[in-house]
Design an enzyme around this catalytic site. Structure first.
Site, short mmCIF file in Angstrom:
data_model
loop_
_atom_site.label_atom_id
_atom_site.label_comp_id
_atom_site.label_asym_id
_atom_site.label_seq_id
_atom_site.Cartn_x
_atom_site.Cartn_y
_atom_site.Cartn_z
N ASP A 29 9.46 3.02 -0.46
CA ASP A 29 8.42 3.65 0.35
C ASP A 29 8.65 3.27 1.81
O ASP A 29 8.28 2.19 2.26
CB ASP A 29 7.04 3.22 -0.13
N LYS A 58 4.37 9.06 8.68
CA LYS A 58 4.15 8.43 10.00
C LYS A 58 5.10 8.95 11.09
O LYS A 58 4.91 10.05 11.57
CB LYS A 58 4.12 6.92 9.84
N TYR A 69 0.86 -1.18 0.00
CA TYR A 69 0.00 0.00 0.00
C TYR A 69 0.89 1.23 0.00
O TYR A 69 1.85 1.32 0.78
CB TYR A 69 -0.89 0.00 1.24
C1 LIG Z 1 0.54 4.60 5.65
C2 LIG Z 1 1.29 4.39 4.40
C3 LIG Z 1 1.16 5.25 3.30
C4 LIG Z 1 0.13 6.34 3.26
O1 LIG Z 1 0.38 7.32 4.22
P1 LIG Z 1 -0.85 8.30 4.64
O2 LIG Z 1 -0.19 9.27 5.56
O3 LIG Z 1 -1.86 7.42 5.30
O4 LIG Z 1 -1.36 8.93 3.40
C5 LIG Z 1 1.99 5.07 2.22
N1 LIG Z 1 2.89 4.08 2.19
C6 LIG Z 1 3.04 3.21 3.21
C7 LIG Z 1 4.09 2.15 3.14
C8 LIG Z 1 2.24 3.33 4.35
O5 LIG Z 1 2.36 2.45 5.34
#
Ligand SMILES: *Cc1c(COP(=O)(O)O)cnc(C)c1O
Length: 436
Positions: free
Chosen positions: A244, A272, A149
């Site tokens: 990511d 995060k 994701y």
């Molecule tokens: C949480 C997450 C996102 C999205 O971040 P948001 O702040 O919720 O938009 C993207 N990539 C990874 C790996 C994530 O865990």
């Protein structure tokens, strides 16, 4: 114990109100507990390793706001930093010293980030990184992996794990086929599939984006040589490698998975933990790519609240504490998480349940399957109804796990052995009821 369900009267009242205000009563779908059943408690406050709901019931927090709260809730230094920044006003829409302060802290642990830009969410970070990769290469297609994701941008909602998998929707309605078709979703941990895609779409793939350690299909680790293989193939093919680290950044090591596995990424996305619990993301990497952004270059990207002073302050306080304790904090996270994760897995085995534990540092998942789990298809073999029963049982015993089989759980530095023991005992009691 189960009769206590009926005592969450205030949460139920708030839920009823929310259902009249928000689609499904929530502002992010996984909060609705659809995947596990039961009623989601409304949170009133948090402190350290604990949450309290609107009815005054206490929970050990094992999802940490989905990753950000590595120091635990309401950490004094973070609270103080936010309060101090707020007294000088919450936003200016002009540059402040705090942006440089946080950027320097990021670059100190991510030497591969030569330039970066702050945004307000992980979604914005990955979306912007992909735009940049397409501009840099003049190519349209991107490769992602099943179960990974990367936020909810149109082109990334293809086989996108967690929330999407949980709801059983293959991608999302409202994403035009033309856009989705530019995204190739390949199985994770399968380098041959990546090589085959580059052979089939020679000269068309702009970037490969991945979670270096997957959290959004549950926790899945990269196999030996997989990350290095992706680096080699993308370099050979003139495509960018986008790592990511929104979830793994600052969590698996000070410099995230990039440091842990020695990945030489073109672009890295963060979020995060970066904002210490406030809305914040960033993307950065090699200067030759980043300097293509406006105002230097032709790639447009902007944000009214980007580099927000409160988020910068919370991020600096968080990264400062992680840096000050770096010799001990990651070892402590490793020890407490191992004890909790393995203690529960052991209790499951003793109860005759098939559970596969995947864990790296302070992120982990108990998959209700005999395993192994090295990709999304294997994760999807889990018994989600058993996981749901486990989740509900744990919640009733005061342990709040991520409300989906396909989400990683997280430990904070505020969790100690008392919380580990409490979680393992709660699991023992829940598993005991399974077999009864
Ligand atoms: C949480 C997450 C996102 C999205 O971040 P948001 O702040 O919720 O938009 C993207 N990539 C990874 C790996 C994530 O865990």
């Amino acid at each position: 114990m189960a009769t206590e369900m009926g005592t969450r009267t205030e949460s139920r009242r708030l839920q009823e109100r929310a259902e009249g205000l928000f689609p499904g009563g929530v502002n992010s779908p996984v909060r609705a507990f659809r995947a596990v059943g039961g009623e989601p408690p409304f949170v009133a406050r948090g402190q350290g390793a604990y949450l309290w709901d609107a009815d005054g019931r206490r929970y050990i927090d094992c999802f940490g706001s989905w990753g950000p709260m590595i120091l635990g809730h309401a950490h004094p230094a973070v609270v103080e930093a936010i309060a101090r920044a707020a007294r000088d006003s919450a936003s200016f829409g002009a540059s402040t010293a705090a942006e440089g302060d946080l950027a320097e802290r990021v670059m100190a642990v991510y030497p591969g980030i030569e330039r970066l830009r702050f945004v307000s969410s992980g979604t914005e970070a990955t979306m912007s990184a992909l735009r940049l990769a397409r501009a840099a290469t003049g190519r349209k297609r991107i490769v992602k992996f099943e179960g990974c994701y990367h936020g909810h941008a149109d082109g990334l909602l293809v086989k996108a794990g967690s929330g999407v998998a949980t709801l059983g929707i293959p991608g999302s309605a409202g994403v035009p086929e033309e856009i989705a078709s530019l995204t190739l979703a390949l199985p994770y941990n399968d380098l041959a599939a990546v090589e085959a895609a580059f052979a089939e779409y020679a000269g068309e793939i702009a970037a490969v984006i991945l979670e270096p350690v997957v959290g959004n299909a549950g926790c899945i680790l990269p196999g030996e040589g997989y990350l290095a293989g992706l680096r080699r193939v993308t370099a050979e093919q003139g495509a960018l490698l986008i790592v990511d680290e929104v979830m793994t950044g600052f969590r698996l090591a000070p410099g995230g998975a990039t440091e842990l596995y020695g990945i030489d990424a073109d672009l890295i996305t963060l979020g995060k933990i970066l904002g210490g619990g406030l809305p914040c993301g960033a993307f950065g990497g090699r200067r030759r790519w980043m300097d293509m952004l406006a105002p230097l270059g032709p790639v447009y990207q902007a944000g009214t609240l980007s580099g927000n002073p409160l988020a910068m302050a919370a991020g600096c306080a968080t990264l400062d504490d992680l840096a000050a304790r770096r010799e001990t904090i990651y070892a402590q996270l490793e020890a407490t998480t191992r004890a909790m994760a393995e203690g529960v897995a052991q209790a499951a085995r003793e109860a005759g349940l098939a559970v596969t534990l995947n864990r790296l540092g302070s992120m982990w998942t108990w998959f209700f399957t005999s395993g192994p789990v090295t990709n999304y298809d294997q994760a999807a073999r889990s018994d989600v109804s058993k996981f749901g029963a486990f989740h509900r049982g744990m919640l009733e015993r005061g342990v709040w796990l991520p409300p989906s089989q396909f989400e990683a759980a997280f430990m904070s530095a505020a969790h100690g052995l008392a919380e580990v023991d409490a979680v393992v005992s709660a699991a023992r009691a829940v598993f005991g009821q399974f077999s009864a």
